[in-house]
Write an enzyme that holds these catalytic residues in place. Structure first.
Site, mmCIF file in Angstrom:
data_model
loop_
_atom_site.group_PDB
_atom_site.id
_atom_site.type_symbol
_atom_site.label_atom_id
_atom_site.label_comp_id
_atom_site.label_asym_id
_atom_site.label_seq_id
_atom_site.Cartn_x
_atom_site.Cartn_y
_atom_site.Cartn_z
ATOM 1 N N HIS A 47 91.295 61.250 34.683
ATOM 2 C CA HIS A 47 90.267 62.217 34.266
ATOM 3 C C HIS A 47 89.874 62.006 32.811
ATOM 4 O O HIS A 47 88.694 62.094 32.453
ATOM 5 C CB HIS A 47 90.797 63.636 34.482
ATOM 6 C CG HIS A 47 89.884 64.701 33.995
ATOM 7 N ND1 HIS A 47 90.125 65.420 32.831
ATOM 8 C CD2 HIS A 47 88.708 65.190 34.487
ATOM 9 C CE1 HIS A 47 89.151 66.289 32.658
ATOM 10 N NE2 HIS A 47 88.281 66.175 33.632
ATOM 11 N N GLU A 50 87.536 59.144 32.669
ATOM 12 C CA GLU A 50 86.187 59.553 33.089
ATOM 13 C C GLU A 50 85.428 60.205 31.940
ATOM 14 O O GLU A 50 84.238 59.955 31.733
ATOM 15 C CB GLU A 50 86.297 60.511 34.282
ATOM 16 C CG GLU A 50 84.977 61.141 34.708
ATOM 17 C CD GLU A 50 85.097 62.628 34.926
ATOM 18 O OE1 GLU A 50 84.232 63.382 34.402
ATOM 19 O OE2 GLU A 50 86.039 63.073 35.599
#
Length: 420
Positions: A47, A50
């Site tokens: 995450h 990202e």
């Protein structure tokens, strides 16, 4: 509408669907690397990576990336799931080459500027803090952790704050090196596209990437259990889950139809019984989520402190009743809802693009819509009843409760009632 696929010599996969009449397209790279691929000390790094996607490359600043897409009226975004990280854009037909160039630049040439890492670290820590202030978000993380304890499938996608605080540039670069090989990437595009042109661009941009032997995510092991946190909130939040089929099991269609009959809309059993007839809650629903090798059948409700016990008992009663009296009309309605929802959703190029990538990731092929509809139609009332019975027979539930939940039954008591 035609689906076409191509695989480069290094294993990089391309899947496209031309949608005649559309003047726009959605395209992106889906990477088979999500939260379940992380080791314990890496939890949250997929995450974090990202978030860093749009923070600059070797040749573009963060502002350059945003302006490149927005100057042509496009939209760019990314997300992380338990099994995938996606980077995608929606643009006009003539700007597809630009979108491919920008997204490839993000993936192949990330700068990982230390200043941007610190800035984004603060953003993610705020996101984690916000999740704890949103009970109907955090309770699903707790349910996942309870269902799959001490394994990657059960860890939160955002990661714990202490891990996020510790990630360094080398950690991000190391995860890319470990999991962002060509065999783990899928370039998916749908809308007004030219398949051959996309394949040529992909060959130029990704064709020289060396193969990598990425580690395989460990198989998920559903365990079950209970997490209960009493807190002075306005609502008692109740979740209950049983293991359900994954994408590679055709019973996934039965699971989804069963979920629709139980809590998929205003006509569903739980909505009618818990809300309309008894007034026990405002929100209640059931859903069937699927991963490659496992899934969850989940019920959620938000209710008052004085009603959580009755609501929990009613949920079990409805699961037991479904084994014996699920009707043909209910199953037919759920099948129709599922087909309509799928077909209406696929009018969007973004939805089609995501579907293509997911199918390639799971099966390395794209089933036709006719094949999928045939499998939905094959779900009979008898199959739904048998599925409900199998959930009860194999019951090792997971349950998470948050708020004024002192009056909720203990999980062993609900389990005994469910399997009786």
């Amino acid at each position: 509408m035609s689906v076409r696929t191509h695989t480069l010599a290094n294993g990089f996969r391309i899947v496209t669907e031309d949608m005649p009449g559309l003047k726009s397209a959605t395209l992106g790279i889906w990477v088979d690397a999500g939260a379940r691929h992380e080791r314990a000390e890496q939890n949250g790094i997929a995450h974090f990576l990202e978030h860093m996607a749009f923070k600059g490359t070797a040749t573009r600043s963060a502002l350059d990336i945003a302006e490149a897409i927005e100057n042509v009226g496009g939209y760019i975004n990314a997300y992380t799931s338990r099994e995938t990280t996606a980077y995608y854009a929606r643009v006009l037909q003539e700007d597809v080459p630009l979108a491919i160039d920008v997204i490839s630049d993000i993936l192949l040439n990330p700068a990982f500027d230390p200043r941007e890492i610190e800035t984004e670290r603060g953003v993610i820590l705020s996101e984690i803090g916000q999740s704890f202030d949103t009970p109907d978000d955090i309770i699903f993380d707790w349910l996942q952790e309870t269902a799959f304890p001490d394994q990657p499938m059960g860890r939160p996608i955002l990661g714990p704050a202490e891990r996020v605080r510790a990630f360094k540039r080398d950690d991000l670069a190391g995860f890319v090196q470990e999991y962002y090989g060509p065999e783990q990437m899928i370039l998916s595009a749908a809308g007004g596209i030219d398949h051959d042109a996309i394949v040529k661009a992909a060959e130029n941009l990704f064709g020289d990437l060396p193969r990598r032997n990425a580690a395989i995510a460990p198989a998920a092991r559903f365990v079950g259990g209970e997490k209960r946190e009493v807190k002075d909130l306005e609502q008692a939040h109740f979740t209950f889950a049983l293991e359900a089929p994954g994408w590679r099991n055709d019973a996934v269609y039965t699971s989804q139809i069963f979920a629709a009959t139980m809590g998929g809309g205003m006509s569903s059993r739980l909505f009618q019984e818990a809300r309309e007839k008894r007034g026990l809650c405002y929100t209640i629903f059931a859903q069937a989520s699927a991963h490659e090798d496992t899934g969850l059948f989940t019920i959620y409700a938000g209710t008052g402190a004085d009603q959580v016990g009755e609501l929990a008992e009613l949920t079990i009663d409805e699961l037991r009743r479904a084994t014996d009296d699920m009707s043909d009309a209910e199953v037919e309605r759920a099948r129709t809802q599922m087909k309509a929802g799928m077909l209406m959703g696929l009018e969007s190029s973004t939805a089609r693009c995501e579907r293509l990538a997911r199918m390639i990731s799971v099966w390395n092929r794209v089933p036709t819509l006719e094949e999928t509809i045939e499998k939905i139609e094959a779900v009979t009332t008898e199959k739904v009843r048998d599925f409900a019975a199998s959930l009860r027979a194999d019951a090792t539930p997971a349950m998470a409760l948050y708020g004024p939940v002192e009056g909720a039954p203990e999980l062993p008591d609900l389990t005994r009632k469910l399997v009786a």
